[in-house]
Scaffold this motif. Sequence first.
Motif, PDB file in Angstrom:
ATOM      1  N   SER A 128       0.813  -1.219   0.000  1.00  0.00           N
ATOM      2  CA  SER A 128       0.000   0.000   0.000  1.00  0.00           C
ATOM      3  C   SER A 128       0.843   1.264   0.000  1.00  0.00           C
ATOM      4  O   SER A 128       0.406   2.309  -0.493  1.00  0.00           O
ATOM      5  N   LEU A 129       2.058   1.195   0.555  1.00  0.00           N
ATOM      6  CA  LEU A 129       2.925   2.376   0.549  1.00  0.00           C
ATOM      7  C   LEU A 129       3.201   2.864  -0.865  1.00  0.00           C
ATOM      8  O   LEU A 129       3.368   4.068  -1.095  1.00  0.00           O
ATOM      9  N   PHE A 130       3.230   1.929  -1.815  1.00  0.00           N
ATOM     10  CA  PHE A 130       3.620   2.290  -3.174  1.00  0.00           C
ATOM     11  C   PHE A 130       2.456   2.839  -3.995  1.00  0.00           C
ATOM     12  O   PHE A 130       2.613   3.126  -5.177  1.00  0.00           O
ATOM     13  N   LYS A 131       1.312   3.016  -3.329  1.00  0.00           N
ATOM     14  CA  LYS A 131       0.254   3.842  -3.910  1.00  0.00           C
ATOM     15  C   LYS A 131       0.594   5.319  -3.738  1.00  0.00           C
ATOM     16  O   LYS A 131       0.056   6.169  -4.450  1.00  0.00           O
ATOM     17  N   TRP A 132       1.460   5.610  -2.766  1.00  0.00           N
ATOM     18  CA  TRP A 132       1.737   6.995  -2.384  1.00  0.00           C
ATOM     19  C   TRP A 132       3.153   7.428  -2.727  1.00  0.00           C
ATOM     20  O   TRP A 132       3.413   8.625  -2.843  1.00  0.00           O
ATOM     21  N   VAL A 133       4.083   6.484  -2.833  1.00  0.00           N
ATOM     22  CA  VAL A 133       5.458   6.791  -3.248  1.00  0.00           C
ATOM     23  C   VAL A 133       5.860   5.778  -4.307  1.00  0.00           C
ATOM     24  O   VAL A 133       5.370   4.648  -4.318  1.00  0.00           O
ATOM     25  N   SER A 134       6.751   6.167  -5.186  1.00  0.00           N
ATOM     26  CA  SER A 134       7.159   5.264  -6.265  1.00  0.00           C
ATOM     27  C   SER A 134       8.260   4.308  -5.833  1.00  0.00           C
ATOM     28  O   SER A 134       8.440   3.247  -6.432  1.00  0.00           O
ATOM     29  N   ALA A 135       9.010   4.690  -4.802  1.00  0.00           N
ATOM     30  CA  ALA A 135      10.109   3.866  -4.308  1.00  0.00           C
ATOM     31  C   ALA A 135      10.362   4.226  -2.852  1.00  0.00           C
ATOM     32  O   ALA A 135       9.921   5.280  -2.374  1.00  0.00           O
ATOM     33  N   VAL A 136      11.074   3.363  -2.154  1.00  0.00           N
ATOM     34  CA  VAL A 136      11.425   3.647  -0.764  1.00  0.00           C
ATOM     35  C   VAL A 136      12.391   4.833  -0.741  1.00  0.00           C
ATOM     36  O   VAL A 136      13.463   4.767  -1.342  1.00  0.00           O
ATOM     37  N   PRO A 137      12.034   5.924  -0.097  1.00  0.00           N
ATOM     38  CA  PRO A 137      12.925   7.098  -0.092  1.00  0.00           C
ATOM     39  C   PRO A 137      14.152   6.842   0.769  1.00  0.00           C
ATOM     40  O   PRO A 137      14.044   6.367   1.894  1.00  0.00           O
ATOM     41  N   ARG A 138      15.311   7.167   0.251  1.00  0.00           N
ATOM     42  CA  ARG A 138      16.547   6.994   1.011  1.00  0.00           C
ATOM     43  C   ARG A 138      17.016   8.298   1.632  1.00  0.00           C
ATOM     44  O   ARG A 138      17.988   8.322   2.371  1.00  0.00           O
ATOM     45  N   SER A 139      16.355   9.386   1.314  1.00  0.00           N
ATOM     46  CA  SER A 139      16.697  10.683   1.891  1.00  0.00           C
ATOM     47  C   SER A 139      15.447  11.302   2.503  1.00  0.00           C
ATOM     48  O   SER A 139      14.390  11.333   1.873  1.00  0.00           O
ATOM     49  N   LYS A 140      15.559  11.738   3.744  1.00  0.00           N
ATOM     50  CA  LYS A 140      14.482  12.402   4.473  1.00  0.00           C
ATOM     51  C   LYS A 140      13.152  11.642   4.401  1.00  0.00           C
ATOM     52  O   LYS A 140      12.111  12.209   4.046  1.00  0.00           O
ATOM     53  N   PRO A 141      13.153  10.358   4.760  1.00  0.00           N
ATOM     54  CA  PRO A 141      11.916   9.575   4.657  1.00  0.00           C
ATOM     55  C   PRO A 141      10.798  10.085   5.553  1.00  0.00           C
ATOM     56  O   PRO A 141       9.622   9.963   5.195  1.00  0.00           O
ATOM     57  N   LEU A 142      11.139  10.659   6.711  1.00  0.00           N
ATOM     58  CA  LEU A 142      10.086  11.172   7.582  1.00  0.00           C
ATOM     59  C   LEU A 142       9.316  12.284   6.881  1.00  0.00           C
ATOM     60  O   LEU A 142       8.074  12.303   6.895  1.00  0.00           O
ATOM     61  N   GLU A 143      10.031  13.191   6.237  1.00  0.00           N
ATOM     62  CA  GLU A 143       9.372  14.273   5.511  1.00  0.00           C
ATOM     63  C   GLU A 143       8.582  13.730   4.322  1.00  0.00           C
ATOM     64  O   GLU A 143       7.448  14.161   4.063  1.00  0.00           O
ATOM     65  N   VAL A 144       9.180  12.790   3.598  1.00  0.00           N
ATOM     66  CA  VAL A 144       8.513  12.230   2.417  1.00  0.00           C
ATOM     67  C   VAL A 144       7.201  11.556   2.802  1.00  0.00           C
ATOM     68  O   VAL A 144       6.147  11.791   2.191  1.00  0.00           O
ATOM     69  N   PHE A 145       7.245  10.724   3.838  1.00  0.00           N
ATOM     70  CA  PHE A 145       6.038   9.989   4.208  1.00  0.00           C
ATOM     71  C   PHE A 145       5.013  10.878   4.903  1.00  0.00           C
ATOM     72  O   PHE A 145       3.809  10.612   4.813  1.00  0.00           O
TER      73      PHE A 145
END
Length: 219
Positions: A128-145
């Motif tokens: 379900s995470l990949f409905k909202w992001v295209s890939a696992v963020p490796r930089s600033k994931p807290l901000e991205v999510f």
Amino acid sequence: MLKPKTDPCIFLHGEPEDWRLLLGEDFVNELIRRLKHVAGDLDQVVRYILDNPGVAGVAVRGLVFGGPFREEWRLLAEGGYVDPGARARWPYVPNEEQLGLRIQISPCFLLASLSREVNYVWRNRASSLFKWVSAVPRSKPLEVFREAFPAWLREVAQSRGYAWVAWTRWRDRRNRALAEWLYWLDTGRMPHIDAALGRMYETALRTKKPAAEVLYVPS
């Protein structure tokens, strides 16, 4: 030998004084020494690893660990890996609602070094995470999510409580990991670490209880 009083999820827990308390001065000083090219003090180390969780394995590579969390730290130090499972235990809330979201991975898994196997776990257990992001963020994931998670889901956690979310279902499984994500997004801290420190938190029933009684799952 280092004997931290918590597991590697501390690297996603944005409270420097908690690092000092749970990791100890020797471990903290070693991290500052190893990351001196990018961070000059503990506050900067905390921010750097929180913004770049993939460096955690490199930061502890070669260190020797003891104590009750030694296996978790050994996995990270030797293989850049952490267990994807949820850590927090939430007070029981009678709840059979289905949220229709498959997020069965703790945010702690952001510390794992990306590989084909790790990517498979992300895609398989947190699709379900990949409905909202295209890939696992490796930089600033807290901000991205924080930007990516739908507003309705975060509002549910804030209105009904994290425990309520934890006891909803995805098929036959409870949403304990999803509750960890929502707590982390709201606070920048990991719930089981807050619980281990005896912090108070608000349950779905809007009653106050010592967090350590109901949240922490020892390894």
